[in-house]
Design a protein around this motif. Structure first.
Motif, mmCIF file in Angstrom:
data_model
loop_
_atom_site.group_PDB
_atom_site.id
_atom_site.type_symbol
_atom_site.label_atom_id
_atom_site.label_comp_id
_atom_site.label_asym_id
_atom_site.label_seq_id
_atom_site.Cartn_x
_atom_site.Cartn_y
_atom_site.Cartn_z
ATOM 1 N N ALA A 47 0.839 -1.204 0.000
ATOM 2 C CA ALA A 47 0.000 0.000 0.000
ATOM 3 C C ALA A 47 0.872 1.251 0.000
ATOM 4 O O ALA A 47 0.664 2.169 -0.803
ATOM 5 C CB ALA A 47 -0.932 -0.010 1.205
ATOM 6 N N LYS A 48 1.857 1.270 0.884
ATOM 7 C CA LYS A 48 2.759 2.428 0.967
ATOM 8 C C LYS A 48 3.500 2.630 -0.354
ATOM 9 O O LYS A 48 3.612 3.762 -0.838
ATOM 10 C CB LYS A 48 3.750 2.233 2.114
ATOM 11 N N ALA A 49 3.991 1.546 -0.936
ATOM 12 C CA ALA A 49 4.718 1.630 -2.207
ATOM 13 C C ALA A 49 3.840 2.158 -3.340
ATOM 14 O O ALA A 49 4.346 2.716 -4.308
ATOM 15 C CB ALA A 49 5.279 0.259 -2.579
ATOM 16 N N ASN A 50 2.532 1.995 -3.206
ATOM 17 C CA ASN A 50 1.581 2.446 -4.229
ATOM 18 C C ASN A 50 0.815 3.694 -3.797
ATOM 19 O O ASN A 50 -0.270 3.966 -4.303
ATOM 20 C CB ASN A 50 0.641 1.295 -4.587
ATOM 21 N N LYS A 51 1.401 4.418 -2.852
ATOM 22 C CA LYS A 51 0.885 5.720 -2.401
ATOM 23 C C LYS A 51 -0.533 5.669 -1.833
ATOM 24 O O LYS A 51 -1.320 6.593 -2.011
ATOM 25 C CB LYS A 51 0.991 6.734 -3.522
ATOM 26 N N ARG A 75 -8.233 -9.884 9.686
ATOM 27 C CA ARG A 75 -7.930 -8.454 9.780
ATOM 28 C C ARG A 75 -8.442 -7.724 8.551
ATOM 29 O O ARG A 75 -8.221 -8.139 7.418
ATOM 30 C CB ARG A 75 -6.422 -8.272 9.881
ATOM 31 N N VAL A 76 -9.126 -6.613 8.782
ATOM 32 C CA VAL A 76 -9.579 -5.717 7.727
ATOM 33 C C VAL A 76 -8.681 -4.492 7.768
ATOM 34 O O VAL A 76 -8.508 -3.882 8.826
ATOM 35 C CB VAL A 76 -11.061 -5.312 7.927
ATOM 36 N N ILE A 77 -8.088 -4.168 6.622
ATOM 37 C CA ILE A 77 -7.172 -3.031 6.519
ATOM 38 C C ILE A 77 -7.765 -2.047 5.520
ATOM 39 O O ILE A 77 -7.918 -2.373 4.333
ATOM 40 C CB ILE A 77 -5.773 -3.485 6.057
ATOM 41 N N GLY A 78 -8.121 -0.857 5.999
ATOM 42 C CA GLY A 78 -8.701 0.163 5.134
ATOM 43 C C GLY A 78 -7.618 1.023 4.512
ATOM 44 O O GLY A 78 -6.784 1.579 5.208
ATOM 45 N N LEU A 79 -7.630 1.111 3.178
ATOM 46 C CA LEU A 79 -6.621 1.866 2.439
ATOM 47 C C LEU A 79 -7.273 2.979 1.631
ATOM 48 O O LEU A 79 -8.332 2.780 1.036
ATOM 49 C CB LEU A 79 -5.887 0.937 1.458
ATOM 50 N N PHE A 80 -6.622 4.127 1.606
ATOM 51 C CA PHE A 80 -7.094 5.192 0.734
ATOM 52 C C PHE A 80 -6.011 6.234 0.571
ATOM 53 O O PHE A 80 -4.950 6.162 1.192
ATOM 54 C CB PHE A 80 -8.400 5.819 1.239
ATOM 55 N N ASN A 81 -6.290 7.224 -0.272
ATOM 56 C CA ASN A 81 -5.363 8.300 -0.589
ATOM 57 C C ASN A 81 -6.187 9.578 -0.634
ATOM 58 O O ASN A 81 -7.261 9.609 -1.246
ATOM 59 C CB ASN A 81 -4.712 7.986 -1.946
ATOM 60 N N ASN A 82 -5.685 10.648 -0.026
ATOM 61 C CA ASN A 82 -6.446 11.884 0.085
ATOM 62 C C ASN A 82 -6.765 12.505 -1.266
ATOM 63 O O ASN A 82 -7.813 13.147 -1.420
ATOM 64 C CB ASN A 82 -5.725 12.891 0.985
#
Length: 155
Positions: A47-51, A75-82
């Motif tokens: 996720a971090k590598a893909n911003k 585990r549920v991991i919520g990902l997003f970008n502002n």
């Protein structure tokens, strides 16, 4: 008495017979050779590598263990970008209820883990008529980003 005993046995065995994630419409489901903790770490790194930022994390495994109950890792991991958040919000206030997009790490009986998520285009589909083709474009971009995160995390 026999029915009561049978019901009790089913209740006690239910956690041990948890089904593994199966393919379903509108989802990506990827079985991996990684263990549960390793897959969680890999999702965060990808996720971090893909911003994409890790916005939320939740799961019942630790809380259940604190109660003396053993369940498979979950585990549920919520990902997003502002940038996506602002762009989507400008198209549909209602659509932002769907952010962050969640990736789901589940532990399998053999010690491996599976990575699953609803495709962003599926998640945002109910808002397409309201938001117009721009939301469709953003959802397609997110589909590609989440596919990359999944592929990187799974390898």
């Amino acid at each position: 008495m026999t029915r009561l005993l049978a019901a009790l046995i089913l209740i006690l065995l239910a956690p041990m017979t948890q089904a593994e994630m199966a393919p379903r419409d509108g989802w990506s489901v990827t079985a991996t050779d990684k263990g549960y903790d390793a897959l969680i770490d890999a999702v965060k790194a990808a996720a971090k590598a893909n911003k994409m930022g890790v916005v939320t994390q939740a799961g019942p495994t630790g809380a259940a263990a604190n109660r003396g109950i053993t369940i498979p890792g979950n585990r549920v991991i919520g990902l997003f970008n502002n940038v996506y958040a602002v762009n989507i919000l400008n198209l549909s206030t209602a659509a932002m209820i769907e952010a962050p997009i969640r990736m789901y790490v589940t532990e399998n009986q053999d010690g491996t883990a599976t990575l699953s998520y609803k495709l962003p285009s599926t998640v945002f589909a109910p808002y397409m008529a309201e938001a117009g083709p721009e939301l469709e474009t953003l959802a397609a971009e997110l589909d590609a980003i989440f596919a990359t995160i999944s592929a990187e995390a799974a390898k």
